[in-house]
Design a protein around this motif. Structure first.
Motif, PDB file in Angstrom:
ATOM      1  N   ASN A  39      23.227  36.257  28.900  1.00 22.19           N
ATOM      2  CA  ASN A  39      24.329  36.336  29.856  1.00 22.19           C
ATOM      3  C   ASN A  39      24.098  35.354  31.000  1.00 22.19           C
ATOM      4  OD1 ASN A  39      24.430  39.931  29.506  1.00 22.19           O
ATOM      5  ND2 ASN A  39      25.785  38.446  28.591  1.00 22.19           N
ATOM      6  N   CYS A  41      24.068  32.088  30.995  1.00 21.15           N
ATOM      7  CA  CYS A  41      23.351  30.826  30.740  1.00 21.15           C
ATOM      8  C   CYS A  41      24.288  29.622  30.647  1.00 21.15           C
ATOM      9  CB  CYS A  41      22.474  30.926  29.497  1.00 21.15           C
ATOM     10  SG  CYS A  41      23.406  30.857  27.960  1.00 21.15           S
ATOM     11  N   GLY A  42      25.594  29.868  30.721  1.00 22.62           N
ATOM     12  CA  GLY A  42      26.523  28.742  30.788  1.00 22.62           C
ATOM     13  C   GLY A  42      27.367  28.489  29.545  1.00 22.62           C
ATOM     14  N   LYS A  43      27.373  29.426  28.602  1.00 20.52           N
ATOM     15  CA  LYS A  43      28.107  29.225  27.351  1.00 20.52           C
ATOM     16  C   LYS A  43      29.618  29.080  27.587  1.00 20.52           C
ATOM     17  CE  LYS A  43      26.667  33.137  25.656  1.00 20.52           C
ATOM     18  NZ  LYS A  43      25.931  33.571  26.871  1.00 20.52           N
ATOM     19  N   SER A  44      30.181  30.031  28.325  1.00 26.07           N
ATOM     20  CA  SER A  44      31.636  29.985  28.554  1.00 26.07           C
ATOM     21  C   SER A  44      32.001  28.779  29.409  1.00 26.07           C
ATOM     22  CB  SER A  44      32.110  31.275  29.235  1.00 26.07           C
ATOM     23  OG  SER A  44      31.860  32.379  28.403  1.00 26.07           O
ATOM     24  N   THR A  45      31.127  28.451  30.349  1.00 20.72           N
ATOM     25  CA  THR A  45      31.356  27.265  31.185  1.00 20.72           C
ATOM     26  C   THR A  45      31.389  26.016  30.312  1.00 20.72           C
ATOM     27  OG1 THR A  45      30.219  28.368  32.989  1.00 20.72           O
ATOM     28  CG2 THR A  45      30.466  25.983  33.184  1.00 20.72           C
ATOM     29  N   ARG A  48      34.698  25.843  28.530  1.00 14.13           N
ATOM     30  CA  ARG A  48      35.815  25.439  29.419  1.00 14.13           C
ATOM     31  C   ARG A  48      35.768  23.945  29.720  1.00 14.13           C
ATOM     32  NH1 ARG A  48      34.301  30.252  32.047  1.00 14.13           N
ATOM     33  NH2 ARG A  48      33.299  29.089  33.728  1.00 14.13           N
ATOM     34  N   GLU A 161      33.025  34.397  22.079  1.00  7.78           N
ATOM     35  CA  GLU A 161      32.706  35.756  21.615  1.00  7.78           C
ATOM     36  C   GLU A 161      33.913  36.435  20.944  1.00  7.78           C
ATOM     37  OE1 GLU A 161      30.285  38.185  24.132  1.00  7.78           O
ATOM     38  OE2 GLU A 161      29.812  36.480  25.427  1.00  7.78           O
ATOM     39  N   HIS A 194      26.651  36.659  20.650  1.00  7.18           N
ATOM     40  CA  HIS A 194      25.340  37.229  20.982  1.00  7.18           C
ATOM     41  C   HIS A 194      24.662  37.769  19.719  1.00  7.18           C
ATOM     42  CE1 HIS A 194      25.383  36.815  25.298  1.00  7.18           C
ATOM     43  NE2 HIS A 194      26.639  37.209  25.309  1.00  7.18           N
TER      44      HIS A 194
HETATM   45  N1  LIG Z   1      34.202  30.121  38.831  1.00  8.71           N
HETATM   46  C1  LIG Z   1      32.921  30.421  39.071  1.00  8.71           C
HETATM   47  N2  LIG Z   1      32.449  30.502  40.340  1.00  8.71           N
HETATM   48  C2  LIG Z   1      31.149  30.782  40.600  1.00  8.71           C
HETATM   49  N3  LIG Z   1      30.225  31.026  39.644  1.00  8.71           N
HETATM   50  C3  LIG Z   1      30.650  30.979  38.358  1.00  8.71           C
HETATM   51  C4  LIG Z   1      32.014  30.677  38.007  1.00  8.71           C
HETATM   52  N4  LIG Z   1      32.123  30.716  36.667  1.00  8.71           N
HETATM   53  C5  LIG Z   1      30.899  31.021  36.196  1.00  8.71           C
HETATM   54  N5  LIG Z   1      30.017  31.174  37.192  1.00  8.71           N
HETATM   55  C6  LIG Z   1      28.564  31.487  37.066  1.00  8.71           C
HETATM   56  O1  LIG Z   1      28.051  30.528  36.149  1.00  8.71           O
HETATM   57  C7  LIG Z   1      27.042  31.122  35.339  1.00  8.71           C
HETATM   58  C8  LIG Z   1      27.372  30.861  33.888  1.00  8.71           C
HETATM   59  O2  LIG Z   1      28.505  31.637  33.543  1.00  8.71           O
HETATM   60  P1  LIG Z   1      29.095  31.670  32.077  1.00  8.71           P
HETATM   61  O3  LIG Z   1      30.302  32.526  32.116  1.00  8.71           O
HETATM   62  O4  LIG Z   1      29.240  30.294  31.589  1.00  8.71           O
HETATM   63  O5  LIG Z   1      27.916  32.382  31.269  1.00  8.71           O
HETATM   64  P2  LIG Z   1      27.849  32.859  29.746  1.00  8.71           P
HETATM   65  O6  LIG Z   1      26.669  32.191  29.134  1.00  8.71           O
HETATM   66  O7  LIG Z   1      29.160  32.663  29.098  1.00  8.71           O
HETATM   67  O8  LIG Z   1      27.503  34.404  29.890  1.00  8.71           O
HETATM   68  P3  LIG Z   1      27.978  35.696  29.036  1.00  8.71           P
HETATM   69  O9  LIG Z   1      27.056  35.805  27.857  1.00  8.71           O
HETATM   70  O10 LIG Z   1      27.797  36.825  29.974  1.00  8.71           O
HETATM   71  O11 LIG Z   1      29.416  35.505  28.646  1.00  8.71           O
HETATM   72  C9  LIG Z   1      26.982  32.583  35.708  1.00  8.71           C
HETATM   73  O12 LIG Z   1      25.892  32.782  36.573  1.00  8.71           O
HETATM   74  C10 LIG Z   1      28.299  32.833  36.432  1.00  8.71           C
HETATM   75  O13 LIG Z   1      28.162  33.837  37.404  1.00  8.71           O
END
Ligand SMILES: Nc1ncnc2c1ncn2[C@@H]1O[C@H](COP(=O)(O)OP(=O)(O)OP(=O)(O)O)[C@@H](O)[C@H]1O
Ligand SMILES: [Mg+2]
Length: 226
Positions: A39, A41-45, A48, A161, A194
């Motif tokens: 969780n 680690c930046g996957k959804s970022t 996008r 996911e 996951h």
């Molecule tokens: N718009 C935003 N503003 C501030 N912080 C953000 C924003 N979007 C994401 N983050 C932060 O960036 C980091 C990466 O988020 P992301 O959603 O990419 O994680 P993830 O790997 O997809 O996690 P998960 O497995 O929970 O879905 C997290 O710490 C999140 O809190």
């Protein structure tokens, strides 16, 4: 028509904190890549940024079709679709919801019907076609989100996911669907999960991330297409 997504030292920061990168990777045209990692680690970022919904703060992202670099405009953006973990359901029927993307692109009614019906069959929701979409269960809504994307037949399909709230039977259904897309079409698929077992089952390539960077990148042996 097949797209590669090429990232070089891509960095994304929020409020001065780096959550992604430097990230260098090529998502090859027509392949299926699974992204794993804890969780946050930046996957959804990553998804996008790759889908042109957010611009990187540093580094470059390029898109190529048969070696030709493409201009990053609306036409390119429309060749890519991102399915979010939680589907936004609009007022109206399941059909209307699945038809949303095609209608905003101005597709005609018979074309919309054909594509939407095909997509709803493929996610196992055709029997709900007339139901108010807001009354779907969460797993059904998630499958509706996938159908909405499939109806567009994008060149790049991002799935964040996609089976998170889907039951075992329909998870297998969606996994089969993704593997069929992989085998039968030139779609470039980039998906997060996951579930390591799921990732190894369907990935042509598996990328593991920690704190915004790649820590593992390999082709799982179990994948019959590798
Ligand atoms: N718009 C935003 N503003 C501030 N912080 C953000 C924003 N979007 C994401 N983050 C932060 O960036 C980091 C990466 O988020 P992301 O959603 O990419 O994680 P993830 O790997 O997809 O996690 P998960 O497995 O929970 O879905 C997290 O710490 C999140 O809190
Ligand atoms: Mg996420």
């Amino acid at each position: 028509m097949s797209l590669s997504v090429i990232l070089e030292n891509v960095v994304r920061t929020y409020n001065g904190e780096t959550v992604l990168g430097p990230f260098t990777h090529t998502f090859e045209a027509g392949t299926t890549t699974l992204i794993m990692g804890p969780n946050g680690c930046g996957k959804s970022t990553l998804l996008r940024v790759c889908a042109m919904l957010e611009a990187p703060d540093a580094g470059s992202i390029r898109f190529t079709d048969a070696g030709n670099e493409l201009q990053q405009d609306l036409a390119l953006r429309r060749r890519m679709t991102l399915v979010f973990p939680k589907t936004t359901v609009f007022r109206g029927s399941v059909f209307d919801n699945a038809a949303y993307g095609l209608r905003i692109r101005g597709a005609n009614a018979p074309f919309v019907s054909e594509r939407v019906e095909e997509a709803l069959v493929s996610v196992g929701l055709i029997h709900k076609v007339r139901q108010d979409a807001r009354t779907l269960s969460s797993g059904e809504s998630q499958r509706l989100g996938i159908a909405r994307a499939l109806a567009l037949k994008p060149d790049v399909l991002f799935l964040d996911e996609p089976t998170a709230s889907v039951d075992e039977e329909h998870t297998a259904f969606i996994e089969d669907l993704i593997m069929a897309l992989d085998r039968q079409t030139a779609t470039t698929i980039i998906m997060t999960t996951h579930d390591r077992h799921q990732a190894e089952k369907i990935a042509g390539r598996l990328v593991a991330m920690r704190r915004g960077v790649v820590v593992e990148d390999f082709c799982p042996l179990r994948n019959p297409s590798v």
